[in-house]
Design an enzyme around this catalytic site. Structure first.
Site, mmCIF file in Angstrom:
data_model
loop_
_atom_site.group_PDB
_atom_site.id
_atom_site.type_symbol
_atom_site.label_atom_id
_atom_site.label_comp_id
_atom_site.label_asym_id
_atom_site.label_seq_id
_atom_site.Cartn_x
_atom_site.Cartn_y
_atom_site.Cartn_z
ATOM 1 N N HIS A 88 62.512 53.291 10.101
ATOM 2 C CA HIS A 88 61.318 52.323 9.295
ATOM 3 C C HIS A 88 62.155 51.731 7.981
ATOM 4 O O HIS A 88 63.034 52.438 7.327
ATOM 5 C CB HIS A 88 60.076 53.371 8.907
ATOM 6 C CG HIS A 88 59.468 53.426 10.024
ATOM 7 N ND1 HIS A 88 58.110 52.840 10.276
ATOM 8 C CD2 HIS A 88 59.584 54.519 10.901
ATOM 9 C CE1 HIS A 88 57.801 53.290 11.376
ATOM 10 N NE2 HIS A 88 58.542 54.243 12.023
ATOM 11 N N CYS A 136 52.998 54.023 9.649
ATOM 12 C CA CYS A 136 52.488 55.198 10.234
ATOM 13 C C CYS A 136 51.105 55.597 9.408
ATOM 14 O O CYS A 136 51.061 55.710 8.433
ATOM 15 C CB CYS A 136 53.692 56.292 9.904
ATOM 16 S SG CYS A 136 52.816 57.858 10.741
ATOM 17 N N HIS A 196 65.844 55.690 14.630
ATOM 18 C CA HIS A 196 64.573 54.940 14.424
ATOM 19 C C HIS A 196 64.405 54.924 13.170
ATOM 20 O O HIS A 196 63.848 56.114 12.450
ATOM 21 C CB HIS A 196 63.479 55.971 15.248
ATOM 22 C CG HIS A 196 61.962 55.581 15.111
ATOM 23 N ND1 HIS A 196 61.233 55.022 15.980
ATOM 24 C CD2 HIS A 196 61.120 55.607 14.191
ATOM 25 C CE1 HIS A 196 60.256 54.732 15.774
ATOM 26 N NE2 HIS A 196 59.949 55.097 14.700
ATOM 27 N N ASN A 244 58.901 49.751 11.362
ATOM 28 C CA ASN A 244 60.498 49.750 11.629
ATOM 29 C C ASN A 244 61.196 48.575 11.250
ATOM 30 O O ASN A 244 60.701 47.463 11.159
ATOM 31 C CB ASN A 244 60.379 49.816 13.295
ATOM 32 C CG ASN A 244 60.052 51.096 13.894
ATOM 33 O OD1 ASN A 244 58.986 51.301 13.989
ATOM 34 N ND2 ASN A 244 60.734 51.990 13.803
ATOM 35 N N ARG A 249 53.816 49.747 20.252
ATOM 36 C CA ARG A 249 53.201 50.994 19.797
ATOM 37 C C ARG A 249 53.225 51.557 18.411
ATOM 38 O O ARG A 249 52.379 51.445 17.782
ATOM 39 C CB ARG A 249 53.982 51.894 20.696
ATOM 40 C CG ARG A 249 53.278 53.426 20.668
ATOM 41 C CD ARG A 249 53.396 54.173 19.584
ATOM 42 N NE ARG A 249 54.864 54.650 19.292
ATOM 43 C CZ ARG A 249 55.226 55.168 17.987
ATOM 44 N NH1 ARG A 249 54.263 55.476 17.184
ATOM 45 N NH2 ARG A 249 56.561 55.189 17.789
ATOM 46 N N ASP A 250 54.530 51.707 17.963
ATOM 47 C CA ASP A 250 54.623 52.022 16.566
ATOM 48 C C ASP A 250 53.996 50.916 15.789
ATOM 49 O O ASP A 250 53.518 50.889 14.704
ATOM 50 C CB ASP A 250 56.093 52.271 16.284
ATOM 51 C CG ASP A 250 56.407 53.128 14.883
ATOM 52 O OD1 ASP A 250 55.285 53.372 14.329
ATOM 53 O OD2 ASP A 250 57.284 53.733 14.754
HETATM 54 P P1 HMG Z 1 43.773 68.173 17.966
HETATM 55 O O1 HMG Z 1 42.370 67.575 17.608
HETATM 56 O O2 HMG Z 1 44.355 69.267 17.505
HETATM 57 O O3 HMG Z 1 43.495 68.417 19.687
HETATM 58 O O4 HMG Z 1 44.601 66.892 18.107
HETATM 59 P P2 HMG Z 1 42.476 69.233 20.327
HETATM 60 O O5 HMG Z 1 43.485 69.636 21.581
HETATM 61 O O6 HMG Z 1 42.025 70.433 19.510
HETATM 62 O O7 HMG Z 1 41.313 68.414 21.118
HETATM 63 C C1 HMG Z 1 40.327 67.852 20.073
HETATM 64 C C2 HMG Z 1 39.914 66.632 20.657
HETATM 65 O O8 HMG Z 1 40.818 65.561 21.052
HETATM 66 C C3 HMG Z 1 39.223 66.834 22.255
HETATM 67 O O9 HMG Z 1 38.215 65.873 22.272
HETATM 68 C C4 HMG Z 1 40.443 66.582 23.200
HETATM 69 O O10 HMG Z 1 39.844 66.060 24.446
HETATM 70 C C5 HMG Z 1 40.906 65.043 22.539
HETATM 71 P P3 HMG Z 1 36.493 66.334 21.753
HETATM 72 O O11 HMG Z 1 36.306 67.552 23.067
HETATM 73 O O12 HMG Z 1 36.629 66.775 20.433
HETATM 74 O O13 HMG Z 1 35.827 65.097 22.403
HETATM 75 N N1 HMG Z 1 42.363 64.889 22.673
HETATM 76 C C6 HMG Z 1 42.884 63.979 23.364
HETATM 77 N N2 HMG Z 1 42.216 62.752 23.622
HETATM 78 C C7 HMG Z 1 43.002 61.720 24.322
HETATM 79 N N3 HMG Z 1 44.349 62.088 24.528
HETATM 80 C C8 HMG Z 1 45.035 62.963 24.273
HETATM 81 C C9 HMG Z 1 44.232 64.198 23.664
HETATM 82 N N4 HMG Z 1 44.502 65.247 23.211
HETATM 83 C C10 HMG Z 1 43.322 65.817 22.727
HETATM 84 N N5 HMG Z 1 46.148 63.414 24.501
HETATM 85 C C11 HMG Z 1 46.401 65.617 18.831
HETATM 86 C C12 HMG Z 1 46.016 66.817 18.567
HETATM 87 C C13 HMG Z 1 47.936 65.426 19.057
HETATM 88 C C14 HMG Z 1 45.966 64.965 20.188
HETATM 89 C C15 HMG Z 1 46.067 64.601 17.637
HETATM 90 O O14 HMG Z 1 46.592 64.976 16.397
HETATM 91 C C16 HMG Z 1 46.533 63.341 17.924
HETATM 92 O O15 HMG Z 1 46.251 62.538 18.725
HETATM 93 N N6 HMG Z 1 47.274 62.925 16.883
HETATM 94 C C17 HMG Z 1 47.929 61.359 16.875
HETATM 95 C C18 HMG Z 1 49.303 61.498 16.233
HETATM 96 C C19 HMG Z 1 49.810 59.969 16.464
HETATM 97 O O16 HMG Z 1 49.597 59.283 17.328
HETATM 98 N N7 HMG Z 1 50.893 59.780 15.532
HETATM 99 C C20 HMG Z 1 51.189 58.404 15.563
HETATM 100 C C21 HMG Z 1 52.533 58.446 16.332
HETATM 101 S S1 HMG Z 1 54.108 59.432 15.806
HETATM 102 C C22 HMG Z 1 54.842 58.341 15.038
HETATM 103 O O17 HMG Z 1 54.481 57.168 14.736
HETATM 104 C C23 HMG Z 1 56.290 58.797 14.444
HETATM 105 C C24 HMG Z 1 57.095 58.247 15.750
HETATM 106 O O18 HMG Z 1 57.394 56.741 15.244
HETATM 107 C C25 HMG Z 1 58.550 58.421 14.792
HETATM 108 C C26 HMG Z 1 58.771 58.416 13.320
HETATM 109 O O19 HMG Z 1 58.654 57.256 12.879
HETATM 110 O O20 HMG Z 1 58.622 59.164 12.691
HETATM 111 C C27 HMG Z 1 57.068 58.348 16.922
HETATM 112 MG MG MG Z 2 57.906 55.669 13.702
#
Ligand code: HMG
Ligand code: MG
Length: 302
Positions: free
Chosen positions: A209, A240, A207, A249, A15-16
């Protein structure tokens, strides 16, 4: 000083590690990576995320990947779910654990999940409730706990504020995340201490990085506090999408080598782990980032 006798590593590589890859990685390669991690002895694997495919195209095969992995008894599979839509898509794929993720800073929250911290907690509350109804454990990842790419320094008070918000909505486990790898050992201990004020030792993890090369030192600093659960990424994969320049990571191989040297049990076979790291690095057309992985491969070649 008594360090823990056992450590649990959660490999977040699928994933990450892969979420930031620009070229699509074949679902079959991801599934093969999961299989090889299991063969190496990993008991916790973060497989994918149910986020918007427009935001993170690499995770668009989430359900297909969950269907493709060969599940083994005793191994737990987790996935990220940023909202109810994500959880509803994830539930039929039978994850053992889900991860909600919030940030310690407003700027990162906006860039990563397009909402304020308060809005994110409001969004997670029904996600946690529904997951619990389905008998699924919820991990909360707290991004930017040691620093933010947009807002800079983050205080331990800000970390504790988020810890309490997670706790308030019933998140079971708190992961302290150094998204951009700027943490150093004493600061990491300060942040961890705030998590440990509100969560028991068995429900707190680190966690880290490795952007600034501090991750192993930070893990050691956590071991000194008794913390024994860490995320890591095979071959040091990752970065990220919303933290420019952030690298992967800490490499699982590097952590296992250190823990082996400390006589701390992980249940992981380092040679098989190096095989997994080599496999996915080959699939991506590059060398493993892991220092230990490279050293052991050089030794093999010699
Ligand atoms: P948004 O655009 O504000 O969402 O995104 P919305 O509710 O307004 O919906 C807009 C569109 O997105 C719609 O589709 C929804 O259906 C779709 P449209 O009508 O335009 O065709 N949608 C989705 N589709 C699939 N799955 C869903 C979903 N939700 C809405 N779950 C949202 C908000 C959170 C979805 C967006 O900002 C997003 O997906 N962000 C991705 C964030 C991400 O993956 N970041 C990386 C992971 S976190 C990380 O790496 C940190 C970590 O490792 C710890 C660290 O190191 O810090 C964990
Ligand atoms: Mg991370």
């Amino acid at each position: 000083m008594n360090l823990p006798s056992k450590v649990t590593l959660v490999d977040v590589g699928p994933r990450d590690g892969l979420q930031n890859e620009k070229e699509p990685v074949a679902t079959a390669h991801k599934a093969q990576l999961v299989a090889m991690l299991q063969t190496a002895g990993l008991k916790e694997i973060e497989v994918t995320s149910f986020v918007s495919p427009k935001w993170v195209p690499q995770m668009a095969d989430n359900a297909a990947l969950m269907a493709a992995i060969e599940r083994r008894p005793g191994v737990r599979y987790s996935v990220l779910t940023p909202n109810l839509q994500g959880l509803q898509a994830a539930l039929p794929t039978r994850p053992d654990e889900i991860v909600v993720f919030a940030a310690a800073t407003e700027a990162f929250s906006q860039k990563n999940i397009n909402c304020s911290i308060a809005e994110s907690i409001d969004r997670f509350a029904p996600v946690v409730a529904l997951a619990h109804e389905a008998g699924i454990k919820v991990r909360g990842a707290l991004s930017c706990a040691l620093g933010c790419p947009y807002q800079g320094e983050v205080s331990a008070d800000e970390v504790e504020r988020l810890v309490l918000l997670f706790k308030g909505i019933g998140v079971d486990h708190l992961g302290v995340a150094d998204t951009i790898g700027v943490g150093t050992p004493r600061k990491v201990q300060d942040a961890m201490a705030r998590a440990l004020k509100h969560y028991p030792l068995e429900q707190v993890s680190g966690h880290f990085h490795d952007t600034y090369g501090q991750a192993l030192a930070n893990i050691y600093a956590c071991l000194e506090m008794g913390v024994y659960i860490f995320d890591s990424s095979v071959a040091g994969l990752g970065g990220c999408p919303y933290a420019k320049g952030a690298t992967g990571n800490v490499a699982t191989e590097d952590v296992v080598f250190m823990l082996d040297g400390l006589g701390i049990e992980t249940g992981i076979d380092i040679d098989k782990l190096v095989d997994a790291g080599l496999f996915i690095s080959d699939a991506l057309g590059r060398l493993p980032v892991s220092r230990v992985g490279r050293a052991l491969l050089a030794k093999r070649a010699g």
